[in-house]
Write a protein that holds these residues in place. Sequence first.
Motif, short mmCIF file in Angstrom:
data_model
loop_
_atom_site.label_atom_id
_atom_site.label_comp_id
_atom_site.label_asym_id
_atom_site.label_seq_id
_atom_site.Cartn_x
_atom_site.Cartn_y
_atom_site.Cartn_z
N THR A 189 0.97 -1.58 -0.38
CA THR A 189 0.01 -0.37 -0.54
C THR A 189 1.30 1.13 0.13
OG1 THR A 189 -2.07 -1.00 1.08
CG2 THR A 189 -1.87 1.82 1.14
N VAL A 231 -8.09 8.56 -4.34
CA VAL A 231 -9.37 7.63 -4.51
C VAL A 231 -8.02 5.97 -4.43
CG1 VAL A 231 -10.47 6.27 -5.54
CG2 VAL A 231 -10.54 8.49 -6.19
N ARG A 287 -8.34 3.24 -1.77
CA ARG A 287 -9.13 2.21 -1.74
C ARG A 287 -7.91 1.53 -0.91
NH1 ARG A 287 -9.98 2.65 -8.10
NH2 ARG A 287 -12.33 2.84 -7.81
N TRP A 288 -6.52 1.18 -1.13
CA TRP A 288 -5.85 0.62 -0.74
C TRP A 288 -5.83 0.52 0.90
CZ3 TRP A 288 -2.40 -2.66 -3.35
CH2 TRP A 288 -2.28 -3.15 -4.39
N ALA A 335 -8.51 -1.70 2.19
CA ALA A 335 -7.96 -2.64 2.12
C ALA A 335 -6.89 -3.44 3.13
CB ALA A 335 -7.48 -3.50 1.07
N PHE A 384 -13.33 3.71 5.48
CA PHE A 384 -14.03 2.79 4.13
C PHE A 384 -16.19 3.66 3.83
CE2 PHE A 384 -19.06 0.75 3.65
CZ PHE A 384 -18.27 0.20 2.32
N PHE A 400 -14.47 6.92 1.78
CA PHE A 400 -14.15 6.67 0.48
C PHE A 400 -15.58 6.76 -0.70
CE2 PHE A 400 -13.94 3.31 -2.81
CZ PHE A 400 -13.38 3.81 -4.09
N TRP A 401 -16.20 6.18 0.67
CA TRP A 401 -18.14 5.67 -0.18
C TRP A 401 -18.91 7.26 0.13
CZ3 TRP A 401 -17.88 1.97 -4.38
CH2 TRP A 401 -18.15 1.19 -4.12
#
Length: 210
Positions: free
Chosen positions: A137, A154, A158-159, A162, A205, A208-209
Amino acid sequence: MTGSWAVGETPEERASRREQVGRLKFTLQRNPEDAVTRKLLVDAYRAGGHPDQAARFAIGLDEPLDPAEECAYIDMLRGIGADEETARRLSFLPAGVELPPRIPAGLAAERLPDQWLDWGGRVLAVWFCSVGLGILTMFVTYGFTAFGSPDARVVALRWTFATGLATTIALAATTLWATASRRRGPAIVWGLITAAVASGTLAAFVRFWG
């Protein structure tokens, strides 16, 4: 060590009591057969409100253990994952003095079953994957940022999500293994860390969303 030193003690009195206990423990460790020192140490811990420590050293005395103190000592031993040899060592028992039957029985009831021993390697493997993903990452995020990619934010989110998810899984596996191993203290600590990391992952999360 459970409990606290006697309520109402001044800091000076508390420091004096701890110094006294330290001297008594040092003397008893050098001569485990010294019943007088052992009795003084037990009395000091009882006066200070430490039933587990009182039972720890009362084992070597020629007198019955207080049931409540014995239970407190068993709980302490379970909490640190001690076996019978460790219990003997902690109590400074002289040669020929055996542990009371309830202590080995209590420890045996909390002992890690053999089938759980293999899970330690599996938990370690999960951690290797989590750490590896974390390193990857950092490289990916640095690469996108260094080249000025408009998608850097972005990609980083995401990373990061994860990695947080993988770390949460690793922490949860560690907590589960510690719980199954009857390691109460470590299980609580790992559980709290898991909750904190899971909260951070959830926040990433949502961000991000959102």
